[in-house]
Design a protein around this motif. Structure first.
Motif, PDB file in Angstrom:
ATOM      1  N   THR A   6       0.830  -1.196   0.000  1.00 41.03           N
ATOM      2  CA  THR A   6       0.000   0.000   0.000  1.00 41.03           C
ATOM      3  C   THR A   6       0.867   1.249   0.000  1.00 41.03           C
ATOM      4  O   THR A   6       0.594   2.206  -0.717  1.00 41.03           O
ATOM      5  N   LYS A   7       1.941   1.228   0.778  1.00 41.55           N
ATOM      6  CA  LYS A   7       2.840   2.376   0.836  1.00 41.55           C
ATOM      7  C   LYS A   7       3.485   2.622  -0.527  1.00 41.55           C
ATOM      8  O   LYS A   7       3.611   3.775  -0.964  1.00 41.55           O
ATOM      9  N   ARG A  10       0.871   4.257  -2.722  1.00 41.05           N
ATOM     10  CA  ARG A  10       0.639   5.657  -2.338  1.00 41.05           C
ATOM     11  C   ARG A  10       1.784   6.545  -2.824  1.00 41.05           C
ATOM     12  O   ARG A  10       1.547   7.651  -3.320  1.00 41.05           O
ATOM     13  N   LYS A  11       3.016   6.057  -2.695  1.00 43.90           N
ATOM     14  CA  LYS A  11       4.176   6.836  -3.153  1.00 43.90           C
ATOM     15  C   LYS A  11       4.146   6.995  -4.675  1.00 43.90           C
ATOM     16  O   LYS A  11       4.438   8.071  -5.199  1.00 43.90           O
ATOM     17  N   ILE A  45      -1.051  14.028  -0.436  1.00 42.69           N
ATOM     18  CA  ILE A  45      -1.245  13.023  -1.485  1.00 42.69           C
ATOM     19  C   ILE A  45       0.061  12.854  -2.256  1.00 42.69           C
ATOM     20  O   ILE A  45       0.517  11.731  -2.488  1.00 42.69           O
ATOM     21  N   GLY A  48       2.601  10.826  -0.661  1.00 35.82           N
ATOM     22  CA  GLY A  48       2.228   9.433  -0.428  1.00 35.82           C
ATOM     23  C   GLY A  48       1.718   9.170   0.967  1.00 35.82           C
ATOM     24  O   GLY A  48       1.768   8.043   1.457  1.00 35.82           O
ATOM     25  N   GLU A  49       1.192  10.198   1.620  1.00 33.21           N
ATOM     26  CA  GLU A  49       0.712  10.072   2.993  1.00 33.21           C
ATOM     27  C   GLU A  49      -0.787   9.831   3.101  1.00 33.21           C
ATOM     28  O   GLU A  49      -1.273   9.573   4.194  1.00 33.21           O
ATOM     29  N   ARG A  50      -1.507   9.935   2.023  1.00 31.50           N
ATOM     30  CA  ARG A  50      -2.964   9.767   2.046  1.00 31.50           C
ATOM     31  C   ARG A  50      -3.364   8.503   1.320  1.00 31.50           C
ATOM     32  O   ARG A  50      -2.838   8.177   0.262  1.00 31.50           O
ATOM     33  N   ASN A  51      -4.323   7.802   1.885  1.00 33.15           N
ATOM     34  CA  ASN A  51      -4.841   6.577   1.299  1.00 33.15           C
ATOM     35  C   ASN A  51      -6.172   6.922   0.625  1.00 33.15           C
ATOM     36  O   ASN A  51      -7.202   6.985   1.279  1.00 33.15           O
TER      37      ASN A  51
END
Length: 75
Positions: A6-7, A10-11, A45, A48-51
């Motif tokens: 997931t990380k 996001r990145k 976003i 990469g901090e927002r899902n």
């Protein structure tokens, strides 16, 4: 299940959004306004901090006039 996949997504999403925003010569402030979000949220976003939900990714892609899949492409 670890959060690593997931990380990574996001990145990748954040980097791709930033690239498309720069390609269109948009500031974070102007794109955020078009999306109805705060510049701070857009910055998160891009880091990469927002899902985001799939609906949000689709709306972001529409605003940038790109295929949603391209925003999720990993380098």
């Amino acid at each position: 299940m670890s959060g690593k996949p997931t990380k990574v997504l996001r990145k990748a999403l954040g980097a791709n959004v930033r690239t498309e925003r720069h390609r269109r010569a948009l500031t974070q402030e102007s794109l955020a306004e078009q999306l109805g979000i705060t510049p701070r949220y857009l910055a998160a976003i891009e880091r990469g901090e927002r899902n985001l939900t799939l609906d949000s990714i689709e709306a972001l892609a529409a605003q940038l006039d790109v295929d949603p899949h391209s925003l999720l492409a990993c380098p």
